[in-house]
Design an enzyme around this catalytic site. Structure first.
Site, short mmCIF file in Angstrom:
data_model
loop_
_atom_site.label_atom_id
_atom_site.label_comp_id
_atom_site.label_asym_id
_atom_site.label_seq_id
_atom_site.Cartn_x
_atom_site.Cartn_y
_atom_site.Cartn_z
N HIS A 63 0.83 -1.20 0.00
CA HIS A 63 0.00 0.00 0.00
C HIS A 63 0.86 1.25 0.00
O HIS A 63 2.05 1.21 0.29
CB HIS A 63 -0.97 0.01 1.20
N CYS A 64 0.21 2.35 -0.36
CA CYS A 64 0.82 3.67 -0.30
C CYS A 64 -0.24 4.64 0.18
O CYS A 64 -1.16 4.23 0.90
CB CYS A 64 1.40 4.07 -1.67
N LYS A 65 -0.17 5.88 -0.21
CA LYS A 65 -1.15 6.86 0.23
C LYS A 65 -2.50 6.66 -0.46
O LYS A 65 -3.54 6.64 0.18
CB LYS A 65 -0.63 8.28 -0.02
N GLY A 67 -2.74 4.51 -3.67
CA GLY A 67 -2.74 3.34 -4.53
C GLY A 67 -1.86 3.45 -5.76
O GLY A 67 -1.52 2.44 -6.37
N ILE A 92 -3.76 4.04 2.10
CA ILE A 92 -4.00 4.33 3.52
C ILE A 92 -5.11 5.37 3.69
O ILE A 92 -5.83 5.36 4.68
CB ILE A 92 -2.70 4.75 4.24
#
Length: 100
Positions: A63-65, A67, A92
């Site tokens: 995951h990241c901020k 996607g 997230i």
């Protein structure tokens, strides 16, 4: 490529079913808020693949901020022979916005 929804991830986390979880954001973002995933920033992935090489056949949830970076990491890891890389849809931000 199979992505994972926030709802599925939360349920799997509750049940202790998430074994390999990677956050591809930058260290400062991770320090501000994290989900307990292993931090490997997107730019570091090519140099740090040896750390996760033994997980090529395991499910990796990344995951990241939002996607986007995780999507790039997902494509890169698949090109390196990883078979089951799942991107958290919405990152997230979506995880934190989904208050059950």
């Amino acid at each position: 490529m199979a992505d994972i929804t926030v709802e599925e991830l939360k349920e799997r986390m509750l049940n202790g079913e998430v074994k390999h979880f990677i956050d591809v954001r930058e260290e400062w973002e991770y320090d501000e808020d994290n989900l307990g995933a292993k931090l490997i920033p997107l730019g570091d992935i090519p140099h740090r693949v040896p750390e996760i090489e033994d997980l090529k056949d395991a499910e990796l949830i990344i995951h990241c901020k939002s996607g986007a970076r995780a999507g790039r990491a997902q494509k890169y890891l698949i090109s390196r022979g990883f078979n089951n890389v799942r991107n958290l849809i919405g990152g997230i931000e979506a995880f934190r916005a989904d208050q059950d």
